[in-house]
Design a protein around this motif. Structure first.
Motif, PDB file in Angstrom:
ATOM      1  N   TRP A  94     -29.864  16.838  41.667  1.00 13.88           N
ATOM      2  CA  TRP A  94     -31.409  16.434  41.483  1.00 13.88           C
ATOM      3  C   TRP A  94     -31.407  15.054  41.624  1.00 13.88           C
ATOM      4  CZ3 TRP A  94     -36.128  18.418  41.174  1.00 13.88           C
ATOM      5  CH2 TRP A  94     -37.066  17.663  40.440  1.00 13.88           C
ATOM      6  N   PHE A 181     -19.808  13.152  24.974  1.00 11.46           N
ATOM      7  CA  PHE A 181     -21.348  12.821  25.479  1.00 11.46           C
ATOM      8  C   PHE A 181     -21.887  12.986  23.919  1.00 11.46           C
ATOM      9  CE2 PHE A 181     -19.607  14.291  29.505  1.00 11.46           C
ATOM     10  CZ  PHE A 181     -19.738  12.886  30.019  1.00 11.46           C
ATOM     11  N   LEU A 183     -25.088  12.866  23.466  1.00  8.07           N
ATOM     12  CA  LEU A 183     -26.322  13.990  23.732  1.00  8.07           C
ATOM     13  C   LEU A 183     -26.163  14.806  24.515  1.00  8.07           C
ATOM     14  CD1 LEU A 183     -28.797  10.915  24.233  1.00  8.07           C
ATOM     15  CD2 LEU A 183     -28.481  12.052  22.026  1.00  8.07           C
ATOM     16  N   LEU A 261     -36.195  16.049  25.707  1.00  6.23           N
ATOM     17  CA  LEU A 261     -36.057  14.819  26.485  1.00  6.23           C
ATOM     18  C   LEU A 261     -35.390  13.682  25.860  1.00  6.23           C
ATOM     19  CD1 LEU A 261     -37.555  13.349  28.775  1.00  6.23           C
ATOM     20  CD2 LEU A 261     -39.181  12.614  27.398  1.00  6.23           C
ATOM     21  N   MET A 262     -35.409  13.782  24.417  1.00  9.51           N
ATOM     22  CA  MET A 262     -34.721  12.833  23.591  1.00  9.51           C
ATOM     23  C   MET A 262     -33.304  13.074  23.254  1.00  9.51           C
ATOM     24  SD  MET A 262     -37.925  11.778  20.716  1.00  9.51           S
ATOM     25  CE  MET A 262     -37.217  10.279  20.457  1.00  9.51           C
ATOM     26  N   GLY A 265     -29.788  13.909  26.852  1.00 10.87           N
ATOM     27  CA  GLY A 265     -29.130  13.032  27.690  1.00 10.87           C
ATOM     28  C   GLY A 265     -29.719  13.140  29.067  1.00 10.87           C
ATOM     29  N   ASN A 266     -30.364  14.192  29.488  1.00 12.45           N
ATOM     30  CA  ASN A 266     -31.155  14.097  30.847  1.00 12.45           C
ATOM     31  C   ASN A 266     -30.263  13.770  31.917  1.00 12.45           C
ATOM     32  OD1 ASN A 266     -33.607  14.837  29.604  1.00 12.45           O
ATOM     33  ND2 ASN A 266     -33.640  12.635  28.851  1.00 12.45           N
ATOM     34  N   ALA A 267     -28.975  14.167  31.885  1.00 11.15           N
ATOM     35  CA  ALA A 267     -28.142  14.045  33.379  1.00 11.15           C
ATOM     36  C   ALA A 267     -28.160  15.478  33.791  1.00 11.15           C
ATOM     37  CB  ALA A 267     -26.765  13.325  32.873  1.00 11.15           C
ATOM     38  N   ALA A 268     -28.327  15.511  35.131  1.00 16.65           N
ATOM     39  CA  ALA A 268     -28.650  16.763  35.742  1.00 16.65           C
ATOM     40  C   ALA A 268     -27.338  17.224  36.088  1.00 16.65           C
ATOM     41  CB  ALA A 268     -29.569  16.832  36.810  1.00 16.65           C
ATOM     42  N   VAL A 269     -26.494  17.666  35.344  1.00 17.85           N
ATOM     43  CA  VAL A 269     -25.083  18.190  35.621  1.00 17.85           C
ATOM     44  C   VAL A 269     -25.159  19.734  35.603  1.00 17.85           C
ATOM     45  CG1 VAL A 269     -22.714  18.018  34.810  1.00 17.85           C
ATOM     46  CG2 VAL A 269     -24.339  16.250  34.090  1.00 17.85           C
ATOM     47  N   SER A 277     -24.063  16.912  28.797  1.00 17.09           N
ATOM     48  CA  SER A 277     -25.469  16.453  28.941  1.00 17.09           C
ATOM     49  C   SER A 277     -26.289  17.516  29.826  1.00 17.09           C
ATOM     50  CB  SER A 277     -25.567  14.913  29.432  1.00 17.09           C
ATOM     51  OG  SER A 277     -26.832  14.799  29.529  1.00 17.09           O
ATOM     52  N   ARG A 279     -30.314  18.225  31.814  1.00 17.26           N
ATOM     53  CA  ARG A 279     -31.478  17.976  32.145  1.00 17.26           C
ATOM     54  C   ARG A 279     -32.310  19.225  32.235  1.00 17.26           C
ATOM     55  NH1 ARG A 279     -33.390  13.281  34.078  1.00 17.26           N
ATOM     56  NH2 ARG A 279     -35.304  13.006  35.195  1.00 17.26           N
ATOM     57  N   ALA A 287     -40.665  13.248  32.279  1.00 22.07           N
ATOM     58  CA  ALA A 287     -40.133  12.104  32.408  1.00 22.07           C
ATOM     59  C   ALA A 287     -40.641  11.440  34.036  1.00 22.07           C
ATOM     60  CB  ALA A 287     -38.618  11.907  32.788  1.00 22.07           C
TER      61      ALA A 287
ATOM     62  N   GLU B 157     -34.683   6.309  33.060  1.00 25.49           N
ATOM     63  CA  GLU B 157     -35.252   7.126  33.854  1.00 25.49           C
ATOM     64  C   GLU B 157     -35.659   6.739  35.267  1.00 25.49           C
ATOM     65  OE1 GLU B 157     -35.823  10.389  33.986  1.00 25.49           O
ATOM     66  OE2 GLU B 157     -35.242  11.028  32.003  1.00 25.49           O
ATOM     67  N   ASN B 159     -38.329   6.955  36.907  1.00 28.57           N
ATOM     68  CA  ASN B 159     -39.447   6.343  37.113  1.00 28.57           C
ATOM     69  C   ASN B 159     -39.737   4.855  36.759  1.00 28.57           C
ATOM     70  OD1 ASN B 159     -39.632   6.265  34.454  1.00 28.57           O
ATOM     71  ND2 ASN B 159     -41.284   7.954  34.009  1.00 28.57           N
ATOM     72  N   ALA B 178     -23.933  12.300  38.975  1.00 23.88           N
ATOM     73  CA  ALA B 178     -24.835  13.307  38.091  1.00 23.88           C
ATOM     74  C   ALA B 178     -24.657  13.301  36.751  1.00 23.88           C
ATOM     75  CB  ALA B 178     -24.592  14.639  38.944  1.00 23.88           C
ATOM     76  N   VAL B 180     -24.421  10.513  35.048  1.00 25.63           N
ATOM     77  CA  VAL B 180     -25.017   9.452  34.272  1.00 25.63           C
ATOM     78  C   VAL B 180     -26.155   9.991  33.368  1.00 25.63           C
ATOM     79  CG1 VAL B 180     -26.315   7.310  34.651  1.00 25.63           C
ATOM     80  CG2 VAL B 180     -24.174   7.812  35.878  1.00 25.63           C
ATOM     81  N   GLN B 181     -26.340   9.632  32.011  1.00 34.06           N
ATOM     82  CA  GLN B 181     -27.357  10.029  31.400  1.00 34.06           C
ATOM     83  C   GLN B 181     -28.496   9.165  31.456  1.00 34.06           C
ATOM     84  OE1 GLN B 181     -26.437  11.849  27.383  1.00 34.06           O
ATOM     85  NE2 GLN B 181     -24.262  11.337  27.760  1.00 34.06           N
ATOM     86  N   THR B 182     -29.830   9.831  31.487  1.00 33.18           N
ATOM     87  CA  THR B 182     -30.835   9.051  31.663  1.00 33.18           C
ATOM     88  C   THR B 182     -31.667   8.872  30.381  1.00 33.18           C
ATOM     89  OG1 THR B 182     -32.241  10.873  32.514  1.00 33.18           O
ATOM     90  CG2 THR B 182     -30.978   9.178  33.941  1.00 33.18           C
ATOM     91  N   LEU B 183     -32.087   7.687  29.813  1.00 33.51           N
ATOM     92  CA  LEU B 183     -32.795   7.729  28.537  1.00 33.51           C
ATOM     93  C   LEU B 183     -34.246   7.197  28.701  1.00 33.51           C
ATOM     94  CD1 LEU B 183     -30.032   6.882  26.098  1.00 33.51           C
ATOM     95  CD2 LEU B 183     -30.918   8.879  26.585  1.00 33.51           C
TER      96      LEU B 183
END
Lengths: 335, 283
Positions: A94, A181, A183, A261-262, A265-269, A277, A279, A287, B157, B159, B178, B180-183
């Motif tokens: 992603w 990790f 998050l 979202l918080m 960690g939002n990493a698409a692993v 983490s 997503r 986001a 992020e 955006n 992939a 890498v965490q996004t905040l």
């Protein structure tokens, strides 16, 4: 996105208590006005649901039809591994903002399921047992404390729960287990379970309380202990309501946005490990939708995700409803 | 191709408030097109400028620096916003098409700080090391001269303009790894890094407790420079760049008035409000 099925709540009671109204149709003017207002309110809900679905569907359709969108994304690339350039290894990625944008939904789907499953596994046993305790065992004063307290949990804004997970829970968990990790799916899942527990608790508690008192009296008269009565009589009798509660909880967990979202960690692993983490679908939409070019492939992919989430919760609710109906029939047949 | 991230159009129909026409006598429309990084900045400038100058309309569109430069060459915009200097070939095209050289006007500065946990012993990091780290080729602190341990990398992020800047300027437009965490937001990155000794993150040049903004070197050979307003302004901090306006020849008329305002005190104050840096004051 989890708007598809609050109608499940309390289906059990509604069907049994609906008796034909005496003198229907002979109402006064005020009665008719009230009835019209209530009907309008019900239809407004249905109408807005349909409108939402049409809007999301309309924006998602170009994934299938638009040649411009197909330059960057199509169904195959959304679900199958893709090699961005000839010679690169095919992978699920992603990376929507890139020289060659990659829109594989699989890492997001796996991330969503990981968080949801963890949340549901924590929330459902806790909430159902708490509801059983509250309705069957707790003395009145305890029940009067527990029920409002758990229901108050539902009033906590999810952004506050998310913030708590980000700042506090993640530290505790990392301190306790030494995860790489901070998050990850577990942190997000525990946070989500805080949002799911009140829903499952409230609906199952109502289901337990609406089990006829005669069942309990009969059971105790046959020599069953109060534990046996609760576990073998009340729980099965309330099972349609409890199942409906679980379905609602699942829908909430899939669609919840701010907490994941918080806290995730939002990493698409793409991995099976719960301590990586993640997503999720909902967090991705939250986001990215704000800054996306309207009409671009990325924009339509985000709406496709929205439609996909909608269909996912809708199907879950439908399956849940079917199962609830089956259980009810079985119970009525046995009674 | 990299699709434009933001494509906002300031509708020209913004009703001009009544009042005197200010110091600009002629009314008109100024079009600005280009860098996505600068689109927010450009819009804030446009809003404030239109507020002060009734009758002038400033339209700001994104699309990317390349798109903006192409529009300038084709005569599709009055001012081009660009987050990179114009290439020689593009300059020639402007000259050939319009008979005038493009005029480069730096209007703001942009810089990204790299944070580690305050207890992290590594003294500095180079741009190539950052690239290897964020594209997933380095995953252990011992490869950067620190104690052995997995690196946890935080990003913004996708955006955010900071994300795009980091991707273009540090990663050479390669994809982030992939894992890498996004905040959401620099504050969240600072907070996460402050709580995790094995982590690294990037964001605006801000200060927070528990983190250390480490000096960055252009490559292994040059000496590392700590980020600050001064080092960004004098150009020694490597993770920084100038943001430009381009016009065909010397700006004139309404465009000149607008650019002069942007370079003045009020315009430069907007840079800081939007998260960039004002240009060094010319003495």
């Amino acid at each position: 996105m989890s708007t598809a099925g609050p109608s499940l709540a309390g289906d059990g009671e509604a069907q049994t208590s609906r008796a034909p109204l005496a003198g229907r149709g002979r109402g006064t003017w005020a009665d008719r006005a009230a009835a019209a207002a209530i009907t309008a309110a019900a239809w407004t809900a249905i109408f807005s649901l349909v409108l939402i679905f049409i809007f999301i569907g309309k924006e998602a359709v170009p994934i299938f039809t638009s040649a411009e969108v197909h330059e960057e994304a199509d169904l195959g690339r959304l679900f199958l591994p893709q090699a961005p350039k000839a010679g690169d290894p095919a992978a699920f990625a992603w990376q929507p903002v890139s020289e060659t944008p990659k829109y594989s939904l699989l890492p997001l789907l796996v991330g969503t399921l990981k968080a949801t499953v963890i949340a549901v596994l924590i929330a459902i046993p806790l909430a159902v047992l708490a509801a059983l305790f509250s309705s069957e065992f707790a003395p009145t004063w305890a029940r009067e404390v527990i029920k409002p307290a758990v229901e108050l949990l539902a009033g906590i804004p999810s952004v506050v729960i998310g913030f708590f997970c980000l700042m506090v829970l993640a530290d505790w968990l990392q301190g306790a287990f030494g995860w790489t990790f901070r998050l990850n799916a577990v942190t997000a899942g525990i946070g989500l379970s805080l949002a799911v527990i009140p829903i499952v608790f409230t609906v199952s508690e109502d289901a337990f309380t609406s089990v006829p008192q005669a069942y309990r009296e009969g059971s105790v008269a046959m020599g069953a202990s109060s534990w046996q009565t609760a576990w073998r009589v009340v729980l099965p009798a309330a099972s349609p309501g409890v199942l409906a509660a679980c379905v609602l909880g699942f829908g909430r967990a899939v669609g919840e946005t701010m907490i994941v979202l918080m806290a995730s960690g939002n990493a698409a692993v793409l991995s099976a490990s719960p301590t990586d983490s993640i997503r999720t679908f909902s967090a991705t939409i939250a986001a990215e939708l704000g800054e996306v070019v309207v009409g671009s492939a990325h924009y339509h992919v985000l709406f496709f995700i929205g439609a996909f989430l909608f269909v996912l919760t809708f199907l879950t609710n439908l399956a849940g409803q079917w199962w609830v109906g089956r259980l009810q029939k079985k119970l009525q047949g046995a009674a | 191709m990299r699709k434009a991230m933001v494509c906002l159009l300031m509708a020209g129909v913004l009703v001009a408030s009544a009042g005197c026409g200010g110091n600009v006598t002629k009314s008109g429309t100024i079009t600005i097109k280009g860098s996505d990084t600068m689109v927010i900045l450009g819009q804030r400038w446009a809003e404030m400028y239109m507020h002060h100058n009734a009758g002038i309309t400033v339209q700001v569109t994104g699309g990317g620096s390349g798109t903006g430069i192409a529009a300038l060459i084709n005569g599709g915009t009055d001012i081009c916003e660009s987050s990179r200097p114009m290439k020689e070939k593009e300059r020639e095209q402007v000259k050939k098409r319009h008979g005038k050289d493009p005029k480069e006007i730096p209007v703001a500065l942009d810089g990204v700080a790299v944070y580690v946990h305050e207890k992290n012993p590594i003294p500095s990091i180079s741009i190539p090391q950052l690239k290897a780290l964020y594209t997933g080729k380095i995953a252990d602190w011992k490869d950067l001269g620190g104690p052995a341990g997995r690196i946890v990398a935080y990003s913004r992020e996708n955006n955010s303009g900071t994300y795009v800047y980091f991707k273009e300027h540090v990663l050479g437009n390669e994809d982030f790894a992939a894992d890498v965490q996004t905040l959401p937001g620099t504050a969240a990155v600072v907070n996460a890094v402050s709580k995790d000794p094995a982590s690294i993150g990037y964001g605006g040049i801000a200060y927070g407790s528990g983190i250390r903004a480490i000096p960055v070197s252009k490559d292994g050979a040059t000496s590392p420079v700590a980020p600050s307003l001064e080092t960004v302004q004098d150009g020694t901090y490597p993770a920084s760049r100038e943001l430009y306006f381009y016009t065909i020849g010397e700006p004139a008329g309404a465009a000149k008035a607008f650019i002069d305002w942007v370079l003045g005190g009020e315009g430069q104050k907007v840079c800081e409000e939007v998260g960039y840096y004002p240009l060094r004051k010319k003495s």
